[in-house]
Design a protein around this motif. Structure first.
Motif, PDB file in Angstrom:
ATOM      1  N   TYR A  56      44.533  37.697  50.796  1.00 27.72           N
ATOM      2  CA  TYR A  56      44.431  38.977  50.100  1.00 27.72           C
ATOM      3  C   TYR A  56      43.173  38.917  49.251  1.00 27.72           C
ATOM      4  O   TYR A  56      42.976  37.947  48.496  1.00 27.72           O
ATOM      5  N   ILE A  57      42.321  39.941  49.373  1.00 20.78           N
ATOM      6  CA  ILE A  57      41.004  39.887  48.749  1.00 20.78           C
ATOM      7  C   ILE A  57      40.609  41.204  48.092  1.00 20.78           C
ATOM      8  O   ILE A  57      41.216  42.243  48.333  1.00 20.78           O
ATOM      9  N   LYS A  58      39.555  41.117  47.300  1.00 17.14           N
ATOM     10  CA  LYS A  58      38.722  42.246  46.890  1.00 17.14           C
ATOM     11  C   LYS A  58      37.317  41.853  47.347  1.00 17.14           C
ATOM     12  O   LYS A  58      36.877  40.726  47.076  1.00 17.14           O
ATOM     13  N   CYS A  70      34.836  40.123  44.905  1.00 12.04           N
ATOM     14  CA  CYS A  70      35.373  39.012  44.113  1.00 12.04           C
ATOM     15  C   CYS A  70      34.669  37.706  44.492  1.00 12.04           C
ATOM     16  O   CYS A  70      34.718  37.275  45.643  1.00 12.04           O
ATOM     17  N   CYS A 113      36.968  35.142  46.057  1.00 12.35           N
ATOM     18  CA  CYS A 113      37.289  35.482  47.447  1.00 12.35           C
ATOM     19  C   CYS A 113      36.155  35.050  48.374  1.00 12.35           C
ATOM     20  O   CYS A 113      36.392  34.504  49.453  1.00 12.35           O
ATOM     21  N   GLU A 154      42.131  39.002  56.712  1.00 13.09           N
ATOM     22  CA  GLU A 154      41.973  39.434  55.328  1.00 13.09           C
ATOM     23  C   GLU A 154      42.648  40.776  55.085  1.00 13.09           C
ATOM     24  O   GLU A 154      42.584  41.665  55.930  1.00 13.09           O
ATOM     25  N   ARG A 178      48.960  45.331  47.500  1.00 12.19           N
ATOM     26  CA  ARG A 178      48.937  44.543  46.269  1.00 12.19           C
ATOM     27  C   ARG A 178      50.360  44.120  45.888  1.00 12.19           C
ATOM     28  O   ARG A 178      50.593  42.953  45.535  1.00 12.19           O
ATOM     29  N   MET A 226      51.442  41.380  48.147  1.00 14.45           N
ATOM     30  CA  MET A 226      50.790  40.134  47.775  1.00 14.45           C
ATOM     31  C   MET A 226      51.500  39.495  46.584  1.00 14.45           C
ATOM     32  O   MET A 226      51.807  38.295  46.611  1.00 14.45           O
ATOM     33  N   VAL A 258      43.274  37.686  42.892  1.00 20.67           N
ATOM     34  CA  VAL A 258      42.811  37.437  44.250  1.00 20.67           C
ATOM     35  C   VAL A 258      41.752  36.345  44.211  1.00 20.67           C
ATOM     36  O   VAL A 258      41.097  36.174  43.184  1.00 20.67           O
ATOM     37  N   PRO A 259      41.640  35.588  45.290  1.00 20.83           N
ATOM     38  CA  PRO A 259      42.420  35.709  46.510  1.00 20.83           C
ATOM     39  C   PRO A 259      43.787  35.038  46.365  1.00 20.83           C
ATOM     40  O   PRO A 259      43.981  34.181  45.506  1.00 20.83           O
ATOM     41  N   GLN A 260      44.681  35.440  47.239  1.00 25.15           N
ATOM     42  CA  GLN A 260      45.933  34.714  47.454  1.00 25.15           C
ATOM     43  C   GLN A 260      45.918  34.326  48.924  1.00 25.15           C
ATOM     44  O   GLN A 260      45.712  35.175  49.791  1.00 25.15           O
ATOM     45  N   GLY A 297      45.436  30.348  45.079  1.00 26.29           N
ATOM     46  CA  GLY A 297      44.164  31.036  44.976  1.00 26.29           C
ATOM     47  C   GLY A 297      42.998  30.132  45.338  1.00 26.29           C
ATOM     48  O   GLY A 297      43.175  29.048  45.901  1.00 26.29           O
TER      49      GLY A 297
END
Length: 86
Positions: free
Chosen positions: A6-8, A11, A14, A30, A40, A43, A53-55, A65
């Motif tokens: 799980y990302i942005k 980030c 990430c 991703e 979210r 997650m 994030v990340p997870q 993370g």
């Protein structure tokens, strides 16, 4: 083996986690929580309440993370997890 993260997109953690996993030669599925905000909550539930994030998950097992991923790398355990999960 399935690697989920799980990302942005912007980030830095990430980006670092993706770089390490890419260096290991694994494919990453991703989930961009900025484009899919409903993920979210998923997650957070899967990551036992963690909201950053990340997870990262390997075959459904929560790794943690970016810092957790690098701890596994420095201890040599990441390669074991990636090879035993194949």
């Amino acid at each position: 083996m399935m690697i989920e993260m799980y990302i942005k997109p912007t980030c830095p953690y990430c980006i670092d986690a993706r770089a390490l996993l890419t260096q290991k030669g694994v494919d990453i599925h991703e989930y961009d929580i900025t484009k899919q905000p409903h993920l979210r909550d998923e997650m957070i539930k899967r990551a036992n309440g963690r909201t950053t994030v990340p997870q990262i998950f390997i075959d459904g097992v929560h790794i943690g993370g970016c810092d957790d991923l690098f701890v596994l790398e420095h201890s040599g355990e990441l390669d074991n997890k990636l090879t035993t999960q194949k």
